[in-house]
Enzyme design. Sequence first.
Site, PDB file in Angstrom:
ATOM      1  N   CYS A   1     -28.135 -35.730  32.507  1.00 20.80           N
ATOM      2  CA  CYS A   1     -28.155 -36.695  33.597  1.00 20.80           C
ATOM      3  C   CYS A   1     -29.449 -36.671  33.782  1.00 20.80           C
ATOM      4  O   CYS A   1     -30.344 -36.725  33.224  1.00 20.80           O
ATOM      5  CB  CYS A   1     -27.150 -36.165  34.551  1.00 20.80           C
ATOM      6  SG  CYS A   1     -27.112 -34.366  35.200  1.00 20.80           S
TER       7      CYS A   1
ATOM      8  N   ARG B   1     -25.021 -33.007  37.030  1.00 20.97           N
ATOM      9  CA  ARG B   1     -23.859 -33.908  36.892  1.00 20.97           C
ATOM     10  C   ARG B   1     -23.056 -33.772  35.328  1.00 20.97           C
ATOM     11  O   ARG B   1     -21.886 -33.710  35.349  1.00 20.97           O
ATOM     12  CB  ARG B   1     -24.118 -35.281  37.249  1.00 20.97           C
ATOM     13  CG  ARG B   1     -24.434 -35.631  38.666  1.00 20.97           C
ATOM     14  CD  ARG B   1     -25.109 -37.108  39.061  1.00 20.97           C
ATOM     15  NE  ARG B   1     -26.328 -37.294  38.502  1.00 20.97           N
ATOM     16  CZ  ARG B   1     -27.027 -38.243  38.473  1.00 20.97           C
ATOM     17  NH1 ARG B   1     -26.357 -39.406  38.672  1.00 20.97           N
ATOM     18  NH2 ARG B   1     -28.305 -38.492  37.924  1.00 20.97           N
TER      19      ARG B   1
END
Length: 461
Positions: free
Chosen positions: A412, A417
């Site tokens: 990410c 994430r």
Amino acid sequence: MKKSIKVMLTAVALTLSMTALTACGTKDKAKDNEGSSSEVKTISTEELAKNIKDDKWIVVDTRANDAYNGWKLEGVERGGHIEGAVDFSADWLNADTEKKEESLAKDLEARGISADKNVILYDANGEDAKEVADYLSKKGFKNLYTYDVKEWAKDENNAMVAYPNYEMLVPASWVKDLIDGKKPETYEGKEFKVFEVSWGEEKDSPDYLKGHIPGAVHINTDELEEGPLWNRLSDDKLIEFAKANGVTTDTTVVLYGGDTCAASRAAVIFKYLGVKDVRLLNGGTSKWTNAGYEVETKSNPKVAVESFGADAPLKKDYIVDYDKALTAVDKPEENTLVDIRSWEEYIGKTSGYSYIKPTGRPVCSLWGHGGSDSASMEDFRNEDNTMVSGDQILKMWKEYGITTDKNLMFFCGTGWRAAEVLWYADVMGIENISLYDGGWNEWSGNTGTKAGPVATGEPQK
């Protein structure tokens, strides 16, 4: 778009009328918006088995997603869901989220739950299926049936599916049993540690100070990573981090937080180091508090240990760096960089971060979904913040050419994430997976590192 509603003939109810054992004669009523009611019938195991592969029927698991994933909850003899069933949990109906109705409508559409089908709603407590039936009835659904999954689970010949590594993602009730001194399902350890993970010192952490799981110790994500890349610390420093938090390779580590991304970041690093049993609380802090479990506000200090049990990380391939990520350019037939960012970040409209100036994506990467922005992960979370089903994840990936037969390196902006999605992929039993730690921050050359080849705009399919 909803399909047109077809009203079943009342003869269907007559043909399904059976004995109390098969339960096909029992009827409940669910009121629609106009105050009229539709019949909600129960269905037998025989009728369910006969219709489960019929396109005019759909089987829906309305229990907590932990049960769908594989946990034996509420007296069900086998964990997991009926093979072929989709999930639509009653818990989602009670979630306090923005645009909930819009999101629930998308959930129904994505799972093929439509009013022109015969919808079998099953649970184990006699309440979840009724709650979902009432909701669907208000949406115009007429052909609704309920079923007790405990009946299905009794017979080993009836197929049920659990994720291969479902134990990596635990329900709040599992953590409660653990801290209460019980021995919950799959726990074979001798000692455990519970950690609340968020950014900032304990004194500045509202997530920890406003109430945490009894006994939980705070982990500041700055203990794991450092700028300007925000990559993980050196291996030596990470082992010192584990020791400072009282963790050895044999400690069962339970992680959670208000933001599952932060807890996932820590979970991935603990597994990278070689901790054998790392668990993540499915749904995070809200699942604990919504269950009505006690919280405490007192500080729990770190208690260090002298030895971690290893001098170097034992699962080095769980996190990879720039040179390994480049293999997705050199050998795309074997390796894929999976971009876990918003669509706007992926196509280069925004970097997603105030401190990352370049926009775009690695030229070889495929979009693995994320959320509406760099602080969101709704594509991978249900309304109650639990992991979205594996079938939905694979469906999203297939649309953008991501296949699990390749080496998948998730990234990410700076690793949070992607860590969450890596954990879910691991729960699903997908092999050859890793976190590309540097992510877009490194690949873009934002911090002065050598930039990799970059693409912008919408990719050609």
